[in-house]
Design an enzyme around this catalytic site. Sequence first.
Site, PDB file in Angstrom:
ATOM      1  NE  ARG A  27      -4.106  -1.865   0.373  1.00  0.00           N
ATOM      2  CZ  ARG A  27      -5.267  -1.798   0.990  1.00  0.00           C
ATOM      3  NH1 ARG A  27      -5.627  -0.716   1.612  1.00  0.00           N
ATOM      4  NH2 ARG A  27      -6.086  -2.832   0.956  1.00  0.00           N
ATOM      5  NE  ARG A  31      -7.171   4.709   2.434  1.00  0.00           N
ATOM      6  CZ  ARG A  31      -8.002   3.867   3.043  1.00  0.00           C
ATOM      7  NH1 ARG A  31      -9.198   4.277   3.384  1.00  0.00           N
ATOM      8  NH2 ARG A  31      -7.624   2.647   3.340  1.00  0.00           N
ATOM      9  NE  ARG A  40      -9.592   7.779  -3.445  1.00  0.00           N
ATOM     10  CZ  ARG A  40     -10.832   8.154  -3.277  1.00  0.00           C
ATOM     11  NH1 ARG A  40     -11.378   9.043  -4.064  1.00  0.00           N
ATOM     12  NH2 ARG A  40     -11.551   7.654  -2.299  1.00  0.00           N
ATOM     13  CG  ASP A  76      -8.707  -2.875  -4.304  1.00  0.00           C
ATOM     14  OD1 ASP A  76      -8.047  -2.370  -3.382  1.00  0.00           O
ATOM     15  OD2 ASP A  76      -9.542  -3.780  -4.109  1.00  0.00           O
ATOM     16  CE1 TYR A 152     -12.760  -6.982   1.507  1.00  0.00           C
ATOM     17  CE2 TYR A 152     -11.194  -8.632   0.782  1.00  0.00           C
ATOM     18  CZ  TYR A 152     -11.507  -7.554   1.574  1.00  0.00           C
ATOM     19  OH  TYR A 152     -10.578  -7.047   2.440  1.00  0.00           O
TER      20      TYR A 152
END
Length: 344
Positions: A27, A31, A40, A76, A152
């Site tokens: 990652r 963020r 974003r 992703d 998921y």
Amino acid sequence: MPNVKDSIFLKNLRGEPTDRTPIWIMRQAGRYLPEYMAVREKLSFNELCRTPEAACEVTLQPIRRFGFDAAIMFSDILTPLEPMGAPFDFSKGGPKLERPIRSEKDIRALHTYDAEEGTNFVAAAIKLMKAELGDKTPLIGFAGSPFTLASYLIEGGGSKDYINLKTMLYTRPELLQELLDKLGDQTLAYLKMQVAAGVDAVQVFDTWGGILHPADYVKHVLPVVRKIMDGLKDTGVPRIYFLKGSAPYNHLIKDLDVEAFGVDWTQDLTMAIDQMGGKAVQGNLDPLCLFGSEEEIRRRALEVCEKGAKASGHVFNLGHGILPKAPISAVETLVETVQGFRRS
Ligand code: 1CP
């Protein structure tokens, strides 16, 4: 002329000696970076993943800022599920699926597709990334493991207890297997497409494979991971398998035909190296260590480097993804420490 094949990242995956330890972090594009948040503001997460120029830009951001030894393509694990008929919405924090996949009918309605067509935007992004990275920094492609993807799909998002997935496992295991096989075929095609587009290594993320009894892991998760890894062998690119919480499974996965195993922070790296039978390892600093003092980050990072130096190859990484609140200065300290370490 430098060749990306001579990068210390790929050398470590191949088990060739290098004088220092390469570092990238899971990652690393994300963020915790203000420049990522700026992108974003203009694009939703899904738009970002589907716009090659933007995905390329955020892939490069951590390379420019920190000089990591490998880049990971921005996307992703759930992105390739949309063309199967399962689009995720990321706008509410975690990923959410409109209608979870739970019945035979739901599973049969998911369709495999030609990866060159359905995920052509990923191939286009990889080509841009490779052109920008040149021969200096290798590019990692990736996919989720079928089991992690299935979690998921069945839960419809993240879960605390996996009640729907486990209900399927304990009532209709053959249905779960059908879903895993379908996802396995699609994932192999997806990764082959990434290699054809130019990635230099691939990682399979198995974030939730560790929630099962080892016997169920061996029955349902391992065979389809093996099929994917075996299917990639002829491509010649190094394969990394990251199974979070792998400690109770190390002896079960050690014979997988991969070049390296990702190791999370709950295990001692020396123990994992002993159990993984001579393969390269990647890991394994606790991502939360980045919230510690500078001195503690340096001390623990060096400890990981020392232990890793005893493996046939070691790529420094966190034991799981970096958290959005991680301080930039901590990442700077980490990279400086690892890149300054010399193997004796
Ligand atoms: O709002 C935002 O900007 C979205 C946050 C975000 C980001 C930055 C998500 C949603 N995904 C990503 C990028 C991402 N995800 C990458 C990019 C490359 C890099 O590493 O820099 C990668 C490799 C992933 C992989 C991924 N996504 C995994 C496997 C690794 C892991 O961390 O366990 C998983 C489980 C996901 C699902 C997912 N996507 C996004 C989130 C927040 C989550 C986790 C949800 C959960 O906790 O269940």
